[in-house]
Design an enzyme around this catalytic site. Sequence first.
Site, PDB file in Angstrom:
ATOM      1  N   ARG A  55       0.963  -1.561  -0.086  1.00  0.00           N
ATOM      2  CA  ARG A  55      -0.119  -0.167  -0.371  1.00  0.00           C
ATOM      3  C   ARG A  55       1.142   1.128  -0.077  1.00  0.00           C
ATOM      4  O   ARG A  55       0.276   1.728  -0.711  1.00  0.00           O
ATOM      5  CB  ARG A  55      -1.371  -0.384   1.100  1.00  0.00           C
ATOM      6  CG  ARG A  55      -1.821  -0.822   1.240  1.00  0.00           C
ATOM      7  CD  ARG A  55      -2.706  -0.577  -0.392  1.00  0.00           C
ATOM      8  NE  ARG A  55      -3.745   0.243   0.394  1.00  0.00           N
ATOM      9  CZ  ARG A  55      -5.131   0.895   0.431  1.00  0.00           C
ATOM     10  NH1 ARG A  55      -5.539  -0.545  -0.285  1.00  0.00           N
ATOM     11  NH2 ARG A  55      -6.057   1.943   0.193  1.00  0.00           N
ATOM     12  N   ILE A  80      -8.595   3.685   0.354  1.00  0.00           N
ATOM     13  CA  ILE A  80      -8.616   4.977   0.933  1.00  0.00           C
ATOM     14  C   ILE A  80      -6.772   5.437   0.887  1.00  0.00           C
ATOM     15  O   ILE A  80      -6.308   4.178   0.728  1.00  0.00           O
ATOM     16  CB  ILE A  80      -8.759   4.416   2.308  1.00  0.00           C
ATOM     17  CG1 ILE A  80     -11.162   3.789   2.645  1.00  0.00           C
ATOM     18  CG2 ILE A  80      -8.396   4.872   3.278  1.00  0.00           C
ATOM     19  CD1 ILE A  80     -10.742   3.414   3.832  1.00  0.00           C
ATOM     20  N   ASN A  95     -14.065  15.259  -1.284  1.00  0.00           N
ATOM     21  CA  ASN A  95     -14.931  14.485  -1.731  1.00  0.00           C
ATOM     22  C   ASN A  95     -16.158  14.906  -1.778  1.00  0.00           C
ATOM     23  O   ASN A  95     -15.939  15.508  -0.978  1.00  0.00           O
ATOM     24  CB  ASN A  95     -14.254  13.511  -0.758  1.00  0.00           C
ATOM     25  CG  ASN A  95     -15.379  12.086  -0.685  1.00  0.00           C
ATOM     26  OD1 ASN A  95     -15.349  11.458  -1.591  1.00  0.00           O
ATOM     27  ND2 ASN A  95     -15.624  11.653   0.211  1.00  0.00           N
ATOM     28  N   THR A  96     -16.983  13.721  -1.992  1.00  0.00           N
ATOM     29  CA  THR A  96     -18.641  13.983  -1.996  1.00  0.00           C
ATOM     30  C   THR A  96     -18.514  12.949  -1.255  1.00  0.00           C
ATOM     31  O   THR A  96     -17.488  11.559  -1.410  1.00  0.00           O
ATOM     32  CB  THR A  96     -18.856  14.141  -3.406  1.00  0.00           C
ATOM     33  OG1 THR A  96     -18.331  12.715  -4.289  1.00  0.00           O
ATOM     34  CG2 THR A  96     -18.808  15.058  -4.365  1.00  0.00           C
ATOM     35  N   HIS A  97     -20.030  13.058  -0.355  1.00  0.00           N
ATOM     36  CA  HIS A  97     -20.208  11.649   0.437  1.00  0.00           C
ATOM     37  C   HIS A  97     -21.831  11.902  -0.176  1.00  0.00           C
ATOM     38  O   HIS A  97     -22.573  13.132   0.550  1.00  0.00           O
ATOM     39  CB  HIS A  97     -20.499  12.047   1.610  1.00  0.00           C
ATOM     40  CG  HIS A  97     -20.168  11.084   2.364  1.00  0.00           C
ATOM     41  ND1 HIS A  97     -20.076   9.300   2.370  1.00  0.00           N
ATOM     42  CD2 HIS A  97     -21.553  10.646   3.495  1.00  0.00           C
ATOM     43  CE1 HIS A  97     -20.415   9.083   3.423  1.00  0.00           C
ATOM     44  NE2 HIS A  97     -21.050   9.779   4.035  1.00  0.00           N
ATOM     45  N   ASP A 129      -9.696  13.860   4.841  1.00  0.00           N
ATOM     46  CA  ASP A 129      -8.573  14.177   6.090  1.00  0.00           C
ATOM     47  C   ASP A 129      -8.141  12.268   6.366  1.00  0.00           C
ATOM     48  O   ASP A 129      -8.825  11.163   5.819  1.00  0.00           O
ATOM     49  CB  ASP A 129      -9.347  14.560   7.311  1.00  0.00           C
ATOM     50  CG  ASP A 129      -9.714  13.557   8.527  1.00  0.00           C
ATOM     51  OD1 ASP A 129     -10.608  12.476   7.712  1.00  0.00           O
ATOM     52  OD2 ASP A 129     -10.433  14.694   8.895  1.00  0.00           O
ATOM     53  N   ALA A 130      -7.278  11.672   7.616  1.00  0.00           N
ATOM     54  CA  ALA A 130      -7.214  10.415   7.928  1.00  0.00           C
ATOM     55  C   ALA A 130      -8.477   9.559   8.245  1.00  0.00           C
ATOM     56  O   ALA A 130      -8.197   8.421   8.475  1.00  0.00           O
ATOM     57  CB  ALA A 130      -6.506  10.111   9.050  1.00  0.00           C
ATOM     58  N   GLY A 131      -9.244  10.445   8.460  1.00  0.00           N
ATOM     59  CA  GLY A 131     -10.231   9.306   8.925  1.00  0.00           C
ATOM     60  C   GLY A 131     -11.386   8.915   8.128  1.00  0.00           C
ATOM     61  O   GLY A 131     -11.709   9.654   7.044  1.00  0.00           O
ATOM     62  N   ASP A 133     -14.297  10.128   6.249  1.00  0.00           N
ATOM     63  CA  ASP A 133     -15.397  10.905   5.737  1.00  0.00           C
ATOM     64  C   ASP A 133     -15.808  11.860   7.110  1.00  0.00           C
ATOM     65  O   ASP A 133     -16.951  12.530   8.207  1.00  0.00           O
ATOM     66  CB  ASP A 133     -17.087  10.325   5.564  1.00  0.00           C
ATOM     67  CG  ASP A 133     -16.833  10.039   4.581  1.00  0.00           C
ATOM     68  OD1 ASP A 133     -16.639   9.752   3.156  1.00  0.00           O
ATOM     69  OD2 ASP A 133     -17.873   8.115   4.466  1.00  0.00           O
TER      70      ASP A 133
END
Length: 185
Positions: A55, A80, A95-97, A129-131, A133
């Site tokens: 990765r 991710i 990003n979109t969600h 970010d790292a989370g 969403d």
Amino acid sequence: MAVLVSGSGTLLQAILDHQGSYRVDLVVADVECPALDRARSAGVRAEVVPLSGDRDEWNRRLAETVGDPDIVVSAGFMKIVGEAFLARFEGRLINTHPALLPSFPGAHAVRDALAYGVKVTGTTVHYIDAGVDTGEIIAQRAVDVHAGETEEELHERIKEVERALIVDTLNRAVTSTTGKVEFPA
């Protein structure tokens, strides 16, 4: 601008069709997919960076391929990215969600919203970010949930609003003196 994709590319198509104050220079996918055909048809360079065993190595190759755009948009990119990728594009990666974050993060947002019984859901554009969403919210639009609506029906209606929201958001983008992309109201 670089756009990351993994699927059919309907969100990418909206971005390509409504370029105004932004220009898509590159589309990158983790797999060969219809979104890349959309990019190529629009005369935009399209690259594949397949996920392989390591990765960290994949994240390095992905970052090298993306280069140094003002904005990187995840438009249906179903991978991710790692910490090094996030750090390189911090403040420029969005990003979109298909939900009104912070409600219903993750891959099953529409299903989760229906299961919870909400009357209103929507779509969000946010920094990555790292989370999962959890990044700072840039813009949101609500979508009413209709009685008896299936997950697929609701998701299609959310996607229509999502396409308009990302285009509007991108056309407001400005780069601050710190290098972060900002989206004034």
